[in-house]
Design a protein around this motif. Structure first.
Motif, PDB file in Angstrom:
ATOM      1  N   GLY A  41      -2.806   2.050 -11.171  1.00  0.00           N
ATOM      2  CA  GLY A  41      -2.290   1.953  -9.810  1.00  0.00           C
ATOM      3  C   GLY A  41      -2.365   3.272  -9.049  1.00  0.00           C
ATOM      4  O   GLY A  41      -1.935   3.364  -7.898  1.00  0.00           O
ATOM      5  N   ARG A  42      -2.965   4.305  -9.680  1.00  0.00           N
ATOM      6  CA  ARG A  42      -3.033   5.598  -8.999  1.00  0.00           C
ATOM      7  C   ARG A  42      -4.080   5.572  -7.892  1.00  0.00           C
ATOM      8  O   ARG A  42      -5.128   4.959  -8.034  1.00  0.00           O
ATOM      9  CB  ARG A  42      -3.397   6.712  -9.986  1.00  0.00           C
ATOM     10  CG  ARG A  42      -2.276   7.037 -10.899  1.00  0.00           C
ATOM     11  CD  ARG A  42      -2.570   8.296 -11.724  1.00  0.00           C
ATOM     12  NE  ARG A  42      -1.651   8.337 -12.850  1.00  0.00           N
ATOM     13  CZ  ARG A  42      -0.358   8.622 -12.736  1.00  0.00           C
ATOM     14  NH1 ARG A  42       0.155   8.913 -11.562  1.00  0.00           N
ATOM     15  NH2 ARG A  42       0.414   8.603 -13.792  1.00  0.00           N
ATOM     16  N   CYS A  43      -3.798   6.316  -6.846  1.00  0.00           N
ATOM     17  CA  CYS A  43      -4.728   6.430  -5.727  1.00  0.00           C
ATOM     18  C   CYS A  43      -5.975   7.176  -6.187  1.00  0.00           C
ATOM     19  O   CYS A  43      -5.885   8.244  -6.803  1.00  0.00           O
ATOM     20  CB  CYS A  43      -4.060   7.193  -4.597  1.00  0.00           C
ATOM     21  SG  CYS A  43      -5.126   7.437  -3.180  1.00  0.00           S
ATOM     22  N   ALA A  44      -7.149   6.624  -5.884  1.00  0.00           N
ATOM     23  CA  ALA A  44      -8.399   7.270  -6.280  1.00  0.00           C
ATOM     24  C   ALA A  44      -9.218   7.685  -5.068  1.00  0.00           C
ATOM     25  O   ALA A  44     -10.328   8.191  -5.209  1.00  0.00           O
ATOM     26  CB  ALA A  44      -9.209   6.322  -7.162  1.00  0.00           C
ATOM     27  N   GLY A  45      -8.695   7.480  -3.888  1.00  0.00           N
ATOM     28  CA  GLY A  45      -9.419   7.877  -2.689  1.00  0.00           C
ATOM     29  C   GLY A  45      -8.828   7.214  -1.462  1.00  0.00           C
ATOM     30  O   GLY A  45      -8.118   6.216  -1.565  1.00  0.00           O
ATOM     31  N   GLY A  46      -9.110   7.830  -0.291  1.00  0.00           N
ATOM     32  CA  GLY A  46      -8.596   7.261   0.947  1.00  0.00           C
ATOM     33  C   GLY A  46      -7.199   7.771   1.265  1.00  0.00           C
ATOM     34  O   GLY A  46      -6.706   8.703   0.622  1.00  0.00           O
ATOM     35  N   PRO A  47      -6.558   7.159   2.231  1.00  0.00           N
ATOM     36  CA  PRO A  47      -5.304   7.706   2.770  1.00  0.00           C
ATOM     37  C   PRO A  47      -4.072   7.556   1.879  1.00  0.00           C
ATOM     38  O   PRO A  47      -2.990   7.980   2.276  1.00  0.00           O
ATOM     39  CB  PRO A  47      -5.116   6.929   4.084  1.00  0.00           C
ATOM     40  CG  PRO A  47      -5.877   5.675   3.895  1.00  0.00           C
ATOM     41  CD  PRO A  47      -7.028   5.995   2.977  1.00  0.00           C
ATOM     42  N   CYS A  48      -4.210   6.989   0.689  1.00  0.00           N
ATOM     43  CA  CYS A  48      -3.055   6.876  -0.221  1.00  0.00           C
ATOM     44  C   CYS A  48      -2.867   8.139  -1.042  1.00  0.00           C
ATOM     45  O   CYS A  48      -2.018   8.193  -1.935  1.00  0.00           O
ATOM     46  CB  CYS A  48      -3.250   5.683  -1.170  1.00  0.00           C
ATOM     47  SG  CYS A  48      -4.801   5.704  -2.087  1.00  0.00           S
ATOM     48  N   ARG A  49      -3.656   9.161  -0.779  1.00  0.00           N
ATOM     49  CA  ARG A  49      -3.671  10.403  -1.556  1.00  0.00           C
ATOM     50  C   ARG A  49      -2.330  10.783  -2.195  1.00  0.00           C
ATOM     51  O   ARG A  49      -1.331  10.940  -1.508  1.00  0.00           O
ATOM     52  CB  ARG A  49      -4.122  11.538  -0.635  1.00  0.00           C
ATOM     53  CG  ARG A  49      -4.651  12.749  -1.353  1.00  0.00           C
ATOM     54  CD  ARG A  49      -5.247  13.707  -0.314  1.00  0.00           C
ATOM     55  NE  ARG A  49      -6.383  13.083   0.383  1.00  0.00           N
ATOM     56  CZ  ARG A  49      -7.649  13.224   0.016  1.00  0.00           C
ATOM     57  NH1 ARG A  49      -7.961  13.977  -1.001  1.00  0.00           N
ATOM     58  NH2 ARG A  49      -8.612  12.631   0.691  1.00  0.00           N
ATOM     59  N   CYS A  85       0.839  -1.206   0.000  1.00  0.00           N
ATOM     60  CA  CYS A  85       0.000   0.000   0.000  1.00  0.00           C
ATOM     61  C   CYS A  85       0.876   1.258   0.000  1.00  0.00           C
ATOM     62  O   CYS A  85       1.951   1.287   0.596  1.00  0.00           O
ATOM     63  CB  CYS A  85      -0.901  -0.017   1.230  1.00  0.00           C
ATOM     64  SG  CYS A  85      -2.144   1.294   1.208  1.00  0.00           S
ATOM     65  N   ALA A  86       0.395   2.317  -0.656  1.00  0.00           N
ATOM     66  CA  ALA A  86       1.127   3.589  -0.695  1.00  0.00           C
ATOM     67  C   ALA A  86       0.948   4.375   0.612  1.00  0.00           C
ATOM     68  O   ALA A  86       1.620   5.377   0.825  1.00  0.00           O
ATOM     69  CB  ALA A  86       0.655   4.426  -1.883  1.00  0.00           C
ATOM     70  N   HIS A  87       0.048   3.931   1.471  1.00  0.00           N
ATOM     71  CA  HIS A  87      -0.178   4.612   2.759  1.00  0.00           C
ATOM     72  C   HIS A  87       0.819   4.097   3.802  1.00  0.00           C
ATOM     73  O   HIS A  87       1.685   4.819   4.254  1.00  0.00           O
ATOM     74  CB  HIS A  87      -1.632   4.371   3.197  1.00  0.00           C
ATOM     75  CG  HIS A  87      -1.968   4.950   4.512  1.00  0.00           C
ATOM     76  ND1 HIS A  87      -2.758   4.303   5.429  1.00  0.00           N
ATOM     77  CD2 HIS A  87      -1.609   6.138   5.080  1.00  0.00           C
ATOM     78  CE1 HIS A  87      -2.874   5.076   6.506  1.00  0.00           C
ATOM     79  NE2 HIS A  87      -2.193   6.186   6.310  1.00  0.00           N
ATOM     80  N   VAL A  88       0.679   2.863   4.180  1.00  0.00           N
ATOM     81  CA  VAL A  88       1.634   2.185   5.049  1.00  0.00           C
ATOM     82  C   VAL A  88       2.112   0.980   4.231  1.00  0.00           C
ATOM     83  O   VAL A  88       1.282   0.320   3.608  1.00  0.00           O
ATOM     84  CB  VAL A  88       0.940   1.724   6.365  1.00  0.00           C
ATOM     85  CG1 VAL A  88       1.921   0.971   7.252  1.00  0.00           C
ATOM     86  CG2 VAL A  88       0.335   2.914   7.097  1.00  0.00           C
TER      87      VAL A  88
END
Ligand code: FES
Length: 123
Positions: free
Chosen positions: A86-94, A50-53
């Protein structure tokens, strides 16, 4: 000369917006997994991070799509990603995105291509 591609599965194993298939990799020297999915007829693969954690996305092995089948979703805090970029479309991966892995289909089988960062799993 390009490096040998590694088989993931047969083409039929990846259904449209269905279960993904995980495969072992080494990413930046650490053991990890990649995953392949089918979306709009084509196969895409990403590092399962994940791009978030930096943890795995699937809540149950191979479950990457959310219920509409339009996005990939991280099971931990619900980040959603566009399956074909693979781009973030919502949520904490902004602003983030999943790390793509090159995949292709040949002779009814799906292969991934190692690059300088995502390497074959250690033997
Ligand atoms: S770890 Fe994926 S959304 Fe937080």
């Amino acid at each position: 000369m390009s490096e040998t591609a590694i088989q993931i599965c047969v083409s039929e194993a990846l259904e449209e917006s269905g279960k993904g298939i995980r495969f072992p990799v080494t990413a930046g020297g650490e053991d990890g997994t990649g995953f392949a999915i089918r979306y709009s007829g084509a196969v895409y693969a990403y590092l399962n991070r994940c791009a978030h954690v930096p943890i795995e996305l699937d809540w149950n092995e191979g479950e990457f799509f959310e219920s509409s089948g339009l996005y990939l979703m991280c099971s931990t805090h619900g980040a959603i990603y566009v399956p074909d970029s693979g781009r973030c479309a919502g949520g904490p991966c902004r602003g983030g995105r999943l790390r793509p892995i090159v995949v292709f289909e040949k002779d009814n089988r799906v292969f991934w291509q190692p690059d300088e960062y995502v390497r074959p799993a250690r033997a």
